[in-house]
Design a protein around this motif. Structure first.
Motif, PDB file in Angstrom:
ATOM      1  N   GLY A 384     -52.677   8.073 -33.195  1.00 33.59           N
ATOM      2  CA  GLY A 384     -53.737   8.878 -33.784  1.00 33.59           C
ATOM      3  C   GLY A 384     -55.115   8.348 -33.437  1.00 33.59           C
ATOM      4  O   GLY A 384     -55.316   7.683 -32.415  1.00 33.59           O
ATOM      5  N   TYR A 385     -56.090   8.622 -34.350  1.00 30.91           N
ATOM      6  CA  TYR A 385     -57.483   8.280 -34.097  1.00 30.91           C
ATOM      7  C   TYR A 385     -58.094   7.664 -35.352  1.00 30.91           C
ATOM      8  O   TYR A 385     -57.762   8.044 -36.477  1.00 30.91           O
ATOM      9  N   VAL A 386     -59.023   6.728 -35.135  1.00 34.27           N
ATOM     10  CA  VAL A 386     -59.836   6.174 -36.207  1.00 34.27           C
ATOM     11  C   VAL A 386     -61.265   6.649 -35.987  1.00 34.27           C
ATOM     12  O   VAL A 386     -61.770   6.616 -34.851  1.00 34.27           O
ATOM     13  N   ALA A 439     -53.239  10.202 -38.348  1.00 33.44           N
ATOM     14  CA  ALA A 439     -52.036   9.696 -37.674  1.00 33.44           C
ATOM     15  C   ALA A 439     -51.055  10.836 -37.452  1.00 33.44           C
ATOM     16  O   ALA A 439     -50.965  11.765 -38.263  1.00 33.44           O
ATOM     17  N   PHE A 440     -50.314  10.749 -36.339  1.00 30.24           N
ATOM     18  CA  PHE A 440     -49.355  11.787 -35.960  1.00 30.24           C
ATOM     19  C   PHE A 440     -48.046  11.126 -35.544  1.00 30.24           C
ATOM     20  O   PHE A 440     -48.033   9.971 -35.120  1.00 30.24           O
ATOM     21  N   PRO A 441     -46.936  11.871 -35.649  1.00 29.99           N
ATOM     22  CA  PRO A 441     -45.632  11.256 -35.368  1.00 29.99           C
ATOM     23  C   PRO A 441     -45.436  10.842 -33.920  1.00 29.99           C
ATOM     24  O   PRO A 441     -44.742   9.877 -33.636  1.00 29.99           O
ATOM     25  N   GLY A 448     -52.587  16.556 -28.082  1.00 33.39           N
ATOM     26  CA  GLY A 448     -52.661  17.995 -27.869  1.00 33.39           C
ATOM     27  C   GLY A 448     -53.268  18.711 -29.055  1.00 33.39           C
ATOM     28  O   GLY A 448     -54.476  18.665 -29.330  1.00 33.39           O
ATOM     29  N   LEU A 449     -52.384  19.394 -29.800  1.00 35.56           N
ATOM     30  CA  LEU A 449     -52.849  20.143 -30.969  1.00 35.56           C
ATOM     31  C   LEU A 449     -53.436  19.228 -32.022  1.00 35.56           C
ATOM     32  O   LEU A 449     -54.324  19.624 -32.783  1.00 35.56           O
ATOM     33  N   GLY A 450     -52.953  17.972 -32.092  1.00 37.60           N
ATOM     34  CA  GLY A 450     -53.482  17.042 -33.081  1.00 37.60           C
ATOM     35  C   GLY A 450     -54.959  16.770 -32.880  1.00 37.60           C
ATOM     36  O   GLY A 450     -55.741  16.725 -33.836  1.00 37.60           O
ATOM     37  N   LYS A 451     -55.374  16.621 -31.644  1.00 30.71           N
ATOM     38  CA  LYS A 451     -56.787  16.368 -31.362  1.00 30.71           C
ATOM     39  C   LYS A 451     -57.638  17.564 -31.754  1.00 30.71           C
ATOM     40  O   LYS A 451     -58.737  17.420 -32.307  1.00 30.71           O
ATOM     41  N   GLU A 452     -57.150  18.753 -31.474  1.00 28.35           N
ATOM     42  CA  GLU A 452     -57.884  19.961 -31.858  1.00 28.35           C
ATOM     43  C   GLU A 452     -57.981  20.070 -33.379  1.00 28.35           C
ATOM     44  O   GLU A 452     -59.022  20.461 -33.927  1.00 28.35           O
ATOM     45  N   GLU A 453     -56.901  19.708 -34.075  1.00 32.78           N
ATOM     46  CA  GLU A 453     -56.913  19.771 -35.538  1.00 32.78           C
ATOM     47  C   GLU A 453     -57.932  18.794 -36.119  1.00 32.78           C
ATOM     48  O   GLU A 453     -58.667  19.126 -37.053  1.00 32.78           O
TER      49      GLU A 453
END
Length: 742
Positions: A384-386, A439-441, A448-453
């Motif tokens: 994920g990203y901080v 955080a993502f699984p 992908g979609l997580g970054k857009e979210e």
């Protein structure tokens, strides 16, 4: 009620027995298949076979002695495993088929006696002998053996093991008779009259007994049948299904309902007969036991009085049971207070865990997971990203009013992040900043979609904060972390990105990738070095390799280093591993000097990828030393436990806590360690030790059973008798009599 209970008990026992037998048979078959694979690996390193494979078999005389010696070698393999009773080795250069006891210098000769009905010779030769196989298994199919038809599962492996597509020098083929596969499961079919079916990962039949192929095919296609369920009733059978995590094979057994109900009806008759007798006898025995079992309660009350005193003065006139009730009530009250305090402190514990994670205080992934579980702070994923969210417009924090206003702004922003519906973790850093973590699984979802979210959520929060409360914010995000040990690295990137965003007065969401630029300095921060040292000292080779790969990636893919900077980085990395060698555990290892020389021999002028490979080998050696030292430490702890139990077995107060206190280790740790190393529970080991000494004492007539029970650590002779019979199979009196007669 008795009848219904009998049905339920019978059903559960049958399921349990079926599952247990299936599980044991599965483990046995997996061991046998592993031995088959190991057999092919032994052939791969056989020197005689290697010589034969590399000889030119055309245009010259056959190496008869070599083939004879090879036949003699392979003859011994089938003596330890039934699965290796029938196999052959095909040498393509000689066009010869070797079997235990025979050699066929033309495959046609072998095919005359051993072949698959319906498979022509050319198809068999091209598909089996002249094709490269990598531990392939051919599903169950008919096979003719000297005019006798049977069914076999075929295991095929080309030699050498690294053969590529096309013809290989040799092929090992193992023919496993279906009976050998299904015999371990014969107990289910013989006892209940049921059926068993074993299929590979593609659904092809490997073993079948008690049913035909059409029945199991119809079962698998039926929508009412759940193939992933452990146990279920299907038509007139109880079907039990187990899937192997190792081979992917599916083991399925069917037990007829009639067999289950036969036992239930017997239990029904016995239940009605015994219930009436048991009610009467139970009343008499209950009266006797109630008097006898009150003695431990009286002893407990006496111990509590010694520990807690008589209590308040008015309590002096209370009876013993009032005293016990009062002290138990007090302990419950204190427990509830402690529980409420733990609940109140939970948010602070989670926040402290998050701050430690951001600061990079954890050395290994296992340490992070343990701390997350202890603080109940799930992160919902490993990648994920901080990011950092800073409230704008407060450069000087010099009065209480400003701090109060910033506190309110942070609360509003946190609530907005929570209301966004995204799973996000947050903490404060300073008066005007909020650090958050998405955080993502998996990596695919995060990039992908997580970054857009993430971008959509943060833009929505920023817009809402300004429109509703006139709060202006600067939002930045660090780079993608691909494991939770890289969270602190992403946080440091976010801090650097925030400095750039504030300096350039950026209003939009700023990503770390948008501010990156080429640098002439290498990236090797102290916390990354400490984490690398910590993982190697813990023996976690995979995590150490991942950290080293991350360091190389940071300095090759995201930076363009000069020749001098690359040399300095290589020197720093060599220094890290030389620091590691200063640890006592490595200095005492036999490989110390060799490892040290390998590190010193690394040339800074080599490419970083080459240096990475060399350091990977060094880390593997060091981690092996750590694992070996851990095993030695474990064995010393186990020996200390055994020695203490042997000396203190006669103490009735000997508990797991006492043993843990003696060896100076936590209770849970020694319990799991003893089970893993010895294969038995510590309580079972203590019981066995006591029974061994009791057996010796029983051979002497001078001591009664009650006296022996007390000597081996039992307060109750009744408990001793039950334990003795459970361990030895006979009562103490019978054991003593048999010893005297002998």
């Amino acid at each position: 009620m008795s009848y219904q209970t009998a049905i339920n008990v019978t059903e559960s026992v049958s399921i349990e027995n079926g599952v247990t037998q299936l599980q044991k048979s599965k483990e046995l078959l997996e061991r046998r298949m592993a031995e088959v694979e190991g057999f092919t690996r032994q052939l791969a390193i056989n020197q005689d076979l290697g010589i034969l494979m590399n000889e030119n078999g055309t245009g010259s005389q056959a190496n008869v002695y070599g083939i004879w010696k090879m036949m003699k070698d392979v003859l011994t393999f089938g003596q330890t495993n039934d699965f290796l009773k029938q196999f052959y080795v095909y040498l393509s250069n000689y066009d010869v088929v070797l079997t235990p006891g025979s050699a066929y210098f033309r495959p046609e000769h072998y095919y005359e006696n051993y072949h698959y009905p319906g498979m022509p010779f050319e198809e068999w030769k091209s598909g089996v002998l002249e094709t490269t196989h990598r531990s392939e298994i051919m599903a169950l199919r008919p096979f003719m053996e000297n005019k006798t038809e049977t069914s076999v599962v075929t295991y095929m492996q080309s030699l050498p093991l690294d053969s590529f597509n096309g013809a290989s020098p040799a092929v090992v083929v193992v023919l496993i008779d279906q009976k050998m596969i299904t015999d371990p499961l014969s107990g289910l079919t013989d006892r209940y009259g049921g059926w068993i079916h074993i299929a590979d990962g593609n659904g092809h039949t490997v073993g079948l007994r008690g049913a035909d192929e059409e029945q199991v095919t119809a079962l698998a296609k039926d929508r009412d049948f759940d193939g992933g369920k452990l146990s279920q009733f299907y038509e007139e059978d109880l079907v039990i299904t187990i899937k192997s995590d190792t081979t992917g094979w599916v083991y399925r057994a069917g037990i007829p309902k009639a067999a289950l109900m036969e036992s239930a009806n017997q239990i029904k008759f016995i239940s009605w007969t015994v219930t009436g007798i048991a009610l009467f006898v139970g009343l008499i025995v209950g009266l006797l036991l109630s008097y006898r079992n009150s003695a431990p309660i009286i002893r407990i009350i006496g111990v509590m009085k010694e520990q807690f005193g008589p209590g308040q003065e008015e309590g002096a006139h209370r009876n013993e049971f009032d005293f016990l009730h009062g002290n138990i009530a007090q302990m419950l009250t204190q427990h509830k207070r402690l529980e409420s305090e733990v609940v109140r402190q939970a948010p602070l514990v989670r926040d402290a865990f998050f701050k430690r994670l951001l600061a990079g205080e954890f050395q290994t992934r296992d340490e992070i997971i343990a701390a997350a579980v202890q603080s109940n702070a799930g992160l919902n994923g490993d990648v994920g990203y901080v990011g950092i969210l800073q409230v704008n417009g407060y450069p000087l924090l010099d009065n209480v009013e400003v701090l109060n206003e910033l506190n309110a702004a942070r609360l509003i922003l946190k609530q907005a992040l929570i209301d966004s519906g995204s799973s996000v973790r947050m903490t404060d850093t300073g008066s005007d900043k909020i650090v958050f973590l998405f955080a993502f699984p998996d990596l695919e979802g995060a990039s992908g979609l997580g970054k857009e979210e993430v971008a959509k959520t943060l833009e929505s929060v920023s817009r809402r904060a300004f429109e509703e409360f006139r709060i202006s914010v600067t939002v930045v995000l660090g780079g993608l972390f691909q494991t939770i040990t890289e969270v602190s690295q992403s946080y440091e990137q976010a801090k650097g990105t925030l400095d750039v965003a504030v300096h350039q007065n950026r209003k939009e969401l700023t990503w770390f990738e948008d501010t990156r630029h080429e640098s002439a300095t290498y990236h090797y921060p102290l916390e990354l070095e400490l984490r690398l040292i910590g993982t190697v000292r813990a023996g976690e080779l995979d995590e150490a390799r991942r950290i080293l790969a991350s360091i190389v990636s940071q300095n090759t893919e995201q930076r363009e280093l000069s020749y001098e900077m690359k040399g300095q980085l290589a020197g720093e990395m060599k220094g890290t591993f030389l620091k590691l060698l200063d640890q006592k555990v490595f200095m005492e290892a036999e490989s110390f000097e060799e490892t040290k020389n390998r590190i010193i021999a690394i040339q800074p002028s080599e490419p970083l990828e080459v240096i990475q490979e060399e350091l990977d080998d060094v880390m593997e050696t060091l981690c092996e030393v750590v694992r070996s030292r851990k095993n030695d430490s474990h064995m010393r702890t186990i020996e200390a436990i055994k020695a203490y139990v042997q000396s203190a077995y006669g103490d009735s107060a000997l508990t797991l806590y006492r043993v843990a206190e003696q060896v100076e280790r936590p209770e849970k740790y020694i319990s799991q360690l003893f089970k893993e190393v010895t294969g038995v529970n510590l309580s079972d080991y203590l019981e066995n030790v006591r029974m061994e000494h009791a057996s010796i004492l029983l051979k002497h007539e001078a001591l009664t059973v009650d006296e022996i029970a007390a000597k081996v650590g039992y307060n109750s002779s009744h408990s001793f008798r039950r334990a003795f019979k459970r361990v030895t199979g006979v009562s103490p009196s019978v054991f003593r009599q048999s010893a005297l007669d002998g």
